[in-house]
Scaffold this motif. Structure first.
Motif, mmCIF file in Angstrom:
data_model
loop_
_atom_site.group_PDB
_atom_site.id
_atom_site.type_symbol
_atom_site.label_atom_id
_atom_site.label_comp_id
_atom_site.label_asym_id
_atom_site.label_seq_id
_atom_site.Cartn_x
_atom_site.Cartn_y
_atom_site.Cartn_z
ATOM 1 N N SER A 102 28.030 44.808 -29.905
ATOM 2 C CA SER A 102 28.389 44.943 -28.494
ATOM 3 C C SER A 102 27.554 43.967 -27.681
ATOM 4 O O SER A 102 26.382 43.742 -27.969
ATOM 5 C CB SER A 102 28.154 46.378 -28.006
ATOM 6 O OG SER A 102 26.788 46.697 -28.051
ATOM 7 N N GLU A 134 23.709 44.082 -28.806
ATOM 8 C CA GLU A 134 23.191 45.081 -29.721
ATOM 9 C C GLU A 134 24.086 45.085 -30.942
ATOM 10 O O GLU A 134 25.305 45.090 -30.825
ATOM 11 C CB GLU A 134 23.186 46.479 -29.098
ATOM 12 C CG GLU A 134 22.054 46.712 -28.156
ATOM 13 C CD GLU A 134 21.984 48.163 -27.705
ATOM 14 O OE1 GLU A 134 21.006 48.489 -27.029
ATOM 15 O OE2 GLU A 134 22.888 48.951 -28.011
ATOM 16 N N VAL A 160 24.701 47.175 -34.495
ATOM 17 C CA VAL A 160 24.405 48.343 -35.322
ATOM 18 C C VAL A 160 24.601 47.919 -36.773
ATOM 19 O O VAL A 160 25.662 47.426 -37.143
ATOM 20 C CB VAL A 160 25.317 49.535 -34.964
ATOM 21 C CG1 VAL A 160 25.028 50.718 -35.871
ATOM 22 C CG2 VAL A 160 25.140 49.911 -33.496
ATOM 23 N N ARG A 212 20.555 51.164 -38.138
ATOM 24 C CA ARG A 212 19.576 50.667 -37.180
ATOM 25 C C ARG A 212 20.290 49.888 -36.088
ATOM 26 O O ARG A 212 21.299 49.235 -36.353
ATOM 27 C CB ARG A 212 18.566 49.729 -37.856
ATOM 28 C CG ARG A 212 17.664 50.398 -38.839
ATOM 29 C CD ARG A 212 16.709 51.280 -38.087
ATOM 30 N NE ARG A 212 15.773 51.912 -38.999
ATOM 31 C CZ ARG A 212 14.709 52.542 -38.592
ATOM 32 N NH1 ARG A 212 14.442 52.632 -37.322
ATOM 33 N NH2 ARG A 212 13.916 53.102 -39.446
ATOM 34 N N THR A 213 19.760 49.940 -34.887
ATOM 35 C CA THR A 213 20.286 49.146 -33.776
ATOM 36 C C THR A 213 19.366 47.959 -33.570
ATOM 37 O O THR A 213 18.161 48.123 -33.378
ATOM 38 C CB THR A 213 20.367 49.994 -32.493
ATOM 39 O OG1 THR A 213 21.223 51.102 -32.745
ATOM 40 C CG2 THR A 213 20.934 49.179 -31.347
ATOM 41 N N LEU A 214 19.948 46.787 -33.624
ATOM 42 C CA LEU A 214 19.199 45.540 -33.535
ATOM 43 C C LEU A 214 19.479 44.876 -32.190
ATOM 44 O O LEU A 214 20.597 44.432 -31.945
ATOM 45 C CB LEU A 214 19.641 44.624 -34.677
ATOM 46 C CG LEU A 214 18.920 43.316 -34.864
ATOM 47 C CD1 LEU A 214 17.506 43.587 -35.376
ATOM 48 C CD2 LEU A 214 19.667 42.453 -35.858
ATOM 49 N N PRO A 215 18.484 44.798 -31.284
ATOM 50 C CA PRO A 215 18.706 44.106 -30.016
ATOM 51 C C PRO A 215 18.685 42.584 -30.221
ATOM 52 O O PRO A 215 17.846 42.063 -30.951
ATOM 53 C CB PRO A 215 17.545 44.563 -29.132
ATOM 54 C CG PRO A 215 16.562 45.225 -30.030
ATOM 55 C CD PRO A 215 17.189 45.443 -31.358
ATOM 56 N N GLY A 268 13.050 42.805 -30.890
ATOM 57 C CA GLY A 268 12.789 44.226 -31.000
ATOM 58 C C GLY A 268 12.453 44.586 -32.430
ATOM 59 O O GLY A 268 12.298 43.726 -33.289
#
Length: 152
Positions: free
Chosen positions: A108, A119, A121, A134-137, A149
């Motif tokens: 997204s 972001e 996922v 995990r969410t990766l910025p 991050g």
């Protein structure tokens, strides 16, 4: 006898209400065109950014999975590189259980304070078979997308 007066045009009446409505309508139309233009620009920035954001996350996790920690470190933003040295990052990434695979679940992109940010996922698989999401910025920095991050 009397001299006849020459014909004169009657005085025009000014119509302030009509003029005000006309100017107000033109101003509103101009604002609507501006808002539509900004909205279109925002949509364009976001839709054009999802591909590069995915490629950045894909490259980062591909390099981590292959053990190419130095290359993965180069994909980090300045803030993340300021938090970890290259040696510290390599030691942290190589600490068991290490990443052996990944799957990108969702990407997204949005604008935050007028700047695009993404972001990603990711479903991370570690040695031993355990997996977690995990969410990766991802942020845009100096014209390139960078991981920013804590990816773990």
């Amino acid at each position: 006898m009397g001299v006849e007066q020459a014909w004169t045009r009657p005085a025009r009446r000014h119509r302030p209400v009509r003029t005000g409505l006309l100017l107000g309508g033109l101003g509103t139309a101009l604002c609507l065109v501006g808002v539509a233009g900004l909205g279109l620009w925002n949509v364009q920035v976001v839709t054009q950014s999802s591909g590069p954001v995915r490629e950045t996350a894909d490259g980062f996790f591909r390099e981590l999975s292959a053990g190419e920690v130095e290359q993965a470190y180069q994909r980090l933003c300045a803030q993340a590189r300021g938090r970890w040295s290259e040696v510290g990052f390599a030691g942290w990434v190589r600490t068991p259980p290490v990443v052996t695979g990944y799957d990108i679940v969702d990407v997204s992109v949005r604008t935050k304070a007028g700047r695009p940010a993404g972001e990603v996922v990711v479903r991370v698989t570690r040695d031993g078979g355990a997996s977690e999401e995990r969410t990766l910025p991802v942020v845009r920095e100096n014209g390139k997308w960078r991981v920013c991050g804590d990816p773990f």
